[in-house]
Design a protein around this motif. Structure first.
Motif: not given
Length: 297
Positions: A3-20
């Protein structure tokens, strides 16, 4: 992935999308959803309210996980999450039956339980809705090439909900990850009224000036919501520093721009990660049964 890794992956993906170039993705999403919304505005005005949408997605997730799951199990899940009351859930389930989106029958093995199944019409609409998030996310940043083929595959919903169920159970949704957005997500039309203001500003005004050229009447007519509904939303947004209401137009603040971009980056990341998890799960199942992932045998 725990669960912790999944949340981190989701946050990283959201961050990358927001940067684009997320604004292009937001505009495409808005156009795709509005194309669907216009076919049944009264229906979607109801369903897109955040808590109601979560109930609809819970029904689909449980159904894809186990086609014989009793309706009572979904009801208990949604009630525990605080989406709706027991009586409201019963009424909402009836609403889906009446509108031709769900079939319900008694379980042949246990007559005390009711088994439900989404109709073909509901699955077609769900496919269109899922694509309205997945297709725009492809504009923002490149990702696993396997996902491109799945989006147009007949297996899209099966693969998508394999992954989405994990995010649903972990409560990794925009309402949990960005609670400050709930004030507009849980109203008639869900995120669309606010997205309409944002999209109009991008297309007809300027984020630099912050003015929207649409009037309350134009936005409310387009979405099938009342002028009073829009005025109340704008008034509440003013109190939170998101808008300044003028006689005919709405001035949006940098805080509102940031809120919309954050909310949509989470929406897009939930869709993308759900598909990633579903593809990985499908690949693991193929390997466990000795199936070739490239040839399907």
């Amino acid at each position: 992935m725990n669960k912790a890794d999944l949340l981190e992956h989701l946050k990283e993906t959201s961050f990358e999308i927001a940067k684009g170039n997320i604004d292009d993705a937001i505009l495409l999403h808005f156009d795709l959803v509005m194309e669907q919304y216009r076919t049944k505005p009264s229906f979607y005005k109801n369903v897109f309210k955040y808590d109601r949408l979560m109930v609809a997605l819970s029904l689909l997730s449980f159904s894809y996980k186990d086609e014989r799951v009793p309706l009572s199990k979904v009801k208990a899940f949604c009630y525990e999450r605080g989406y709706m009351s027991h009586n409201s859930l019963d009424s909402y389930f009836s609403f889906f039956v009446i509108t031709g989106n769900m079939n319900v029958r008694l379980d042949a093995e246990d007559g005390r339980q009711r088994i439900f199944q989404p109709t073909n019409a509901a699955l077609r609409d769900t496919t269109q809705l899922v694509k309205s998030y997945l297709l725009p996310s492809q504009l923002v940043s490149p990702y696993d090439s396997r996902l491109f083929d799945i989006v147009s595959s007949a297996d899209l919903l099966d693969v998508f909900f394999r992954g989405y169920t994990r995010l649903l159970e972990a409560e990794f949704q925009v309402g949990n990850l960005l609670p400050e957005a709930k004030w507009f997500l849980n109203r008639d039309g869900g995120h669309l009224p606010m997205l309409a203001l944002y999209a109009d500003t991008l297309r007809n005004g300027s984020l630099a000036t912050g003015y929207n050229v649409s009037s309350y009447v134009e936005v409310s007519a387009r979405l099938g919501v009342s002028k009073t509904h829009m005025q109340r939303m704008i008034k509440e947004g003013e109190l939170q520093g998101y808008f300044k209401g003028h006689k005919r137009v709405v001035e949006i603040s940098p805080a509102f721009i940031e809120l919309i971009r954050r909310a949509m980056s989470i929406y897009f990341s939930v869709a993308r990660v759900s598909l990633e998890l579903g593809v990985d799960d499908s690949d693991m199942n193929r390997k466990s049964f000795g199936v070739c992932s490239s040839c399907g045998r």
